[in-house]
Scaffold this motif. Sequence first.
Motif, PDB file in Angstrom:
ATOM      1  N   HIS A  81       0.817  -1.207   0.000  1.00 41.25           N
ATOM      2  CA  HIS A  81       0.000   0.000   0.000  1.00 41.25           C
ATOM      3  C   HIS A  81       0.854   1.262   0.000  1.00 41.25           C
ATOM      4  O   HIS A  81       0.481   2.272  -0.614  1.00 41.25           O
ATOM      5  CB  HIS A  81      -0.941  -0.006   1.207  1.00 41.25           C
ATOM      6  N   GLU A 102       1.958   1.786  -3.534  1.00 40.03           N
ATOM      7  CA  GLU A 102       0.853   2.253  -4.381  1.00 40.03           C
ATOM      8  C   GLU A 102       0.562   3.738  -4.136  1.00 40.03           C
ATOM      9  O   GLU A 102       0.298   4.491  -5.080  1.00 40.03           O
ATOM     10  CB  GLU A 102      -0.397   1.414  -4.106  1.00 40.03           C
ATOM     11  N   LYS A 114      -4.505   6.847 -10.173  1.00 39.08           N
ATOM     12  CA  LYS A 114      -5.667   6.788  -9.310  1.00 39.08           C
ATOM     13  C   LYS A 114      -5.467   5.715  -8.247  1.00 39.08           C
ATOM     14  O   LYS A 114      -5.101   4.581  -8.555  1.00 39.08           O
ATOM     15  CB  LYS A 114      -6.920   6.474 -10.132  1.00 39.08           C
ATOM     16  N   VAL A 115      -5.698   6.091  -7.026  1.00 36.19           N
ATOM     17  CA  VAL A 115      -5.525   5.175  -5.897  1.00 36.19           C
ATOM     18  C   VAL A 115      -6.910   4.802  -5.373  1.00 36.19           C
ATOM     19  O   VAL A 115      -7.791   5.658  -5.227  1.00 36.19           O
ATOM     20  CB  VAL A 115      -4.684   5.821  -4.778  1.00 36.19           C
ATOM     21  N   GLU A 116      -7.119   3.524  -5.089  1.00 38.41           N
ATOM     22  CA  GLU A 116      -8.410   3.055  -4.609  1.00 38.41           C
ATOM     23  C   GLU A 116      -8.700   3.594  -3.211  1.00 38.41           C
ATOM     24  O   GLU A 116      -7.783   3.909  -2.431  1.00 38.41           O
ATOM     25  CB  GLU A 116      -8.436   1.532  -4.591  1.00 38.41           C
ATOM     26  N   ALA A 117      -9.976   3.688  -2.919  1.00 39.79           N
ATOM     27  CA  ALA A 117     -10.391   4.204  -1.611  1.00 39.79           C
ATOM     28  C   ALA A 117      -9.959   3.278  -0.478  1.00 39.79           C
ATOM     29  O   ALA A 117      -9.668   3.733   0.632  1.00 39.79           O
ATOM     30  CB  ALA A 117     -11.911   4.392  -1.580  1.00 39.79           C
ATOM     31  N   GLU A 118      -9.901   1.969  -0.749  1.00 41.69           N
ATOM     32  CA  GLU A 118      -9.465   1.021   0.282  1.00 41.69           C
ATOM     33  C   GLU A 118      -8.020   1.269   0.679  1.00 41.69           C
ATOM     34  O   GLU A 118      -7.658   1.173   1.863  1.00 41.69           O
ATOM     35  CB  GLU A 118      -9.635  -0.412  -0.237  1.00 41.69           C
ATOM     36  N   THR A 148     -11.029  11.969  -2.277  1.00 36.34           N
ATOM     37  CA  THR A 148     -11.406  10.559  -2.392  1.00 36.34           C
ATOM     38  C   THR A 148     -11.709   9.949  -1.032  1.00 36.34           C
ATOM     39  O   THR A 148     -12.651   9.149  -0.894  1.00 36.34           O
ATOM     40  CB  THR A 148     -10.282   9.774  -3.092  1.00 36.34           C
TER      41      THR A 148
END
Length: 284
Positions: free
Chosen positions: A129, A132, A142-146, A256
């Motif tokens: 993480h 990322e 773009k990075v996921e919300a998780e 986000t």
Amino acid sequence: MAGLGPKPRMNVGPAGGGVQAPGGMPAFYDGPTGTMGQPQSVGAPSQGPPQPVSSPFPAAAAYPSAAPVSSPFPIAAQGNIGSGQPQVQSQNSGSWGASMGGATSAFSFEDDPDNEPPLLEELGINVEHIIERMKGVAFFKKVEAEVLEDLDLSGPLAIILALGTCLLLAGKITFSYVYGFGVSGTVLLWALINLMSQKGGIDMYRTASVLGYGLIPMVIMAVLGIAVSLQTTFGTVVAALCIFWSTATASRFFATANAMQQQRWLVAYPVCLFYTVFSLLTIF
């Protein structure tokens, strides 16, 4: 022995069983007449058959026979060693061995180093993480919300340490300014974003993490400042690009994480001021 006191007096009279001297006077004990220190002869024991001696302890037959006690360990059958006869184990040996085997396997599983989790996982540091999030800042990915919800401070601390080291190599001792502006700016932005957020706000831990990852462009500018001077037109252009870069990534992370897409550019203004301070520390 003379001069040690009067001689002991004996009982007088036939009824008392004492010794009576001639004339009715009491008799006195004069002690032994032999030479002192010489052993006296002892009479030989009487001849006769020996008498049986009784023991103070009861006979062994008085005790009841003890019941055989089963041992938890396997016992071989009686017989000559090497006779080739098969050995016979006790009845309890199988169950006891099975229970001990289960306990041994349980202890060996807990102490097995191959089954232990990695040290970073125990400390709550997810390296994937972190990479990322760094890629999301460096390459506008773009990075996921998780991933944004699982924020940490290990990555930002490493970035701040790298920034201070690069400034130190450039001849600028500004560690105290970096930490001072970083802490004060984080507190102010945390209060401002909580006032503007409609989802429930954000904690200070996540605020510090997002702002820390946004310092990656400042580290790149500090690396350039080691080789070339940034107090020129080139330095001004680089500083403007790095400020825009950091502001865009940090405001996108905030939008986000807190569902603030409509308020992204409103949040970007204080964030831009925050990174402008660090750019001035890098240039001057």
